[in-house]
Design a protein around this motif. Sequence first.
Motif, short mmCIF file in Angstrom:
data_model
loop_
_atom_site.label_atom_id
_atom_site.label_comp_id
_atom_site.label_asym_id
_atom_site.label_seq_id
_atom_site.Cartn_x
_atom_site.Cartn_y
_atom_site.Cartn_z
N ALA A 78 -2.50 24.46 22.73
CA ALA A 78 -3.89 24.06 22.96
C ALA A 78 -4.10 23.53 24.37
N GLU A 79 -3.08 22.92 24.94
CA GLU A 79 -3.20 22.32 26.27
C GLU A 79 -2.75 23.25 27.40
N ALA A 80 -2.10 24.36 27.06
CA ALA A 80 -1.55 25.26 28.07
C ALA A 80 -2.65 25.88 28.92
N ALA A 81 -2.37 26.03 30.21
CA ALA A 81 -3.33 26.61 31.14
C ALA A 81 -2.86 27.93 31.72
N GLY A 82 -1.62 28.32 31.48
CA GLY A 82 -1.06 29.51 32.09
C GLY A 82 -1.54 30.80 31.44
N ASP A 83 -1.33 31.90 32.13
CA ASP A 83 -1.64 33.21 31.56
C ASP A 83 -0.67 33.56 30.43
N TYR A 84 0.55 33.06 30.56
CA TYR A 84 1.59 33.39 29.58
C TYR A 84 2.27 32.12 29.10
N ILE A 85 2.87 32.20 27.92
CA ILE A 85 3.52 31.04 27.31
C ILE A 85 4.97 31.37 27.00
N LEU A 86 5.85 30.45 27.36
CA LEU A 86 7.27 30.54 27.05
C LEU A 86 7.66 29.28 26.30
N PHE A 87 8.36 29.43 25.19
CA PHE A 87 8.83 28.29 24.41
C PHE A 87 10.31 28.05 24.69
N ILE A 88 10.69 26.78 24.79
CA ILE A 88 12.10 26.40 24.88
C ILE A 88 12.32 25.24 23.92
N ASP A 89 13.42 25.26 23.18
CA ASP A 89 13.79 24.11 22.36
C ASP A 89 14.48 23.08 23.26
#
Length: 340
Positions: A78-89
Amino acid sequence: MPKISIIVPVYKAENVLAKCVDSVLAQDFSDWELLLVDDGSPDGSGALCDDYAGQDDRVRVFHKTNGGVSSARNLGMAEAAGDYILFIDADDWIEPNACGTLLKALEGAGADSAGCAHWNIQPDGRKWSEPGALPAGVYDAPAIRKGIVDRLLGQRLGRPGEVLNGFIWRFLFSRSIIAENELRFAGAYLEDELFLMEYFCLAKRLAMVDAPLYYYLQNPASVTRNYLPDYMDTFRRFLAAKEAVAERYGLEGDDPQWRQSTCWAGLLIAIGNEFAPGNPASPAEKRRRVEGFTLEPGMAAAIRDLTPRGLGRNKQLVAALVRRRWFGLLSLLYAVKNRR
């Protein structure tokens, strides 16, 4: 606006978070933001997140009451501003060229998503690479559906490495696809698999690279390796949600036996979970509960209609004993295994 938003849920990660965050700071691609979501962690993780934010203005921190990994990821999205999202644990880390490699493959192919292979890491330092969800190449929507969605839907039985794992951190996701379709995580177990299924029902083009860019620490204390007292409730909710996704995207005809395969996979996990050393129930109670699982309608239909093939030796034996309803012998074998 950054090109990539990297989301890291943080909970009791004081001793491992530095390696994760430092691997992001070391990226040879600089157009990223890092969202550290402190999920009400009772240790010093929250303060460590704030320290990193003070060092680099690309790092943003969100503190929330504890709600689980899904709620933390949802807040990050919800807070992300980028064109793409990457998840890391929080206990994992990435190669210095991870972001740049994935973005270059995605943009070069005109794709909306990208994926890679990864390293499995043991606590003692041993490691081995695991291939990505698909071989290197570019895949259109029908190929994504066949190579990822259908496998997540119905191909849930097999030896380790043959079944597609629902690892979300191997992919670079389009934020617009996530936002426009209001995709969210739900639950604390099996949530990745459902998210991947729905996302890749919507993705149009996927670029895959063979390079292992992610380091996955196989933590013996993780949720997937300990006794889960509410596992069957979790599985029932998961199956209902999976049925909803299958209906929403017209997946029912792709594999007529997907429910049976899913239920068998869930049942084998439930049995292993019930006989886990951390379960304080008596042997008789464990056996009674396992017998009860096999009588539930979905499980009973799977046992009746589908004979598991290609499992590892131990799971193949468990499946055979379940089909014969030899629960006494099954209990005995697990007792011997746990003593060893």
